[in-house]
Design a protein around this motif. Structure first.
Motif: not given
Length: 265
Positions: A245-246, A36, A162, A117-118, A213, A27-28, A93-94, A217
């Motif tokens: 962002h998500a 998730w 987000c 990488s998200v 991405h 997670h971010g 993420w992030s 964002d």
């Protein structure tokens, strides 16, 4: 409940669902494994899906130390080794994107063979001499100051930021509540994001990498993933036109399709 000791006296909580090739979701900043939830449901019929709570988040321990990205990557390595994972895909993420990139630059190759990488804060979140794509360091310092004064207000602003689409207040509240489960100690991770630089690590990655991405964002600029994808030979860049962002929440179906395609490629 399942835990892994990542260092003496520090336990990581994780959930492990399904069977097959492993996917580990990270997670971010300030969030936890629950972000998730749709990926757990949708991938666990074909894959072994592992979600973790980083230190200071969710059900994991809240020690006073160890919130730097490099230490969180070392923690991730301990989880992967403890679970004896092989041929796994990492999805971060992030800030989790920073964690997984730092991890694979040092540990990738056998246990982990692909990484995603998200919306990752990669290669660095802030601008510096010779790199003008990130936010000013003063912005991070201002966020840290605001957190000391009113942490819920900062978490609310990040949660709302987000999303690009009108997802409704319940979705924004759900993500805000997820952020509020963190320890205040995770501000140390935010501080580290202001100074870490993974440009050298990008050049050291030798496994397949994808950068997912959102084009809209407003938290981590899309240009960072564009830059990173150009720095890693053969890297894949996937833009989500209708996401901030998500994208795993805003464009769920396409996100899962792109992730499945990358894992199977």
């Amino acid at each position: 409940m399942p835990y892994v000791e990542v260092e003496k006296g520090v336990q990581y909580y994780y959930e492990d669902v399904g069977q097959g090739k492993p996917i580990v979701f990270v997670h971010g900043w300030g969030a936890n494994r629950k972000v998730w939830e749709r990926q757990v449901v949708d991938f666990s019929d074909k894959y072994r899906v592992i979600t973790i709570d980083c230190r200071g988040c969710g059900n994991s321990d809240n020690p006073a130390h160890g919130y730097e990205i490099s230490q969180l990557a070392d923690d991730l390595n301990q989880v992967i080794q403890s679970l004896d994972l092989k041929d796994a895909t990492l999805v971060g993420w992030s800030a989790g994107g920073s964690i997984v990139v730092d991890y694979v630059s040092r540990y990738g190759g056998e246990a982990v063979t692909k990484v995603v990488s998200v919306g990752g804060a990669v290669p660095r979140y802030t601008s510096t001499e010779g790199f003008d794509l990130g936010a000013p360091l003063e912005n991070v310092k201002a966020t840290l100051t605001a957190m000391r004064a009113n942490r819920p207000a900062v978490a609310r602003a990040i949660a709302d930021g987000c999303f690009h689409q009108d997802v409704g207040q319940p979705m924004k509240d759900w993500l805000f509540n997820n952020f509020m489960e963190q320890s205040w100690l995770t501000e140390k991770t935010m501080a580290d994001l202001g100074v870490i630089d993974l440009r050298k690590q990008l050049k050291e990655i030798s496994i397949p990498v994808a950068f997912f991405h959102g084009l809209q964002d407003g938290v981590v600029p899309f240009s960072l993933s564009e830059y990173s994808a150009n720095e890693v030979p053969g890297a894949k860049l996937v833009a989500f036109e209708n996401s901030s962002h998500a994208p795993f929440l805003e464009e769920l179906e396409r996100f899962n399709e792109e992730l499945a395609s990358f894992i199977q490629s």
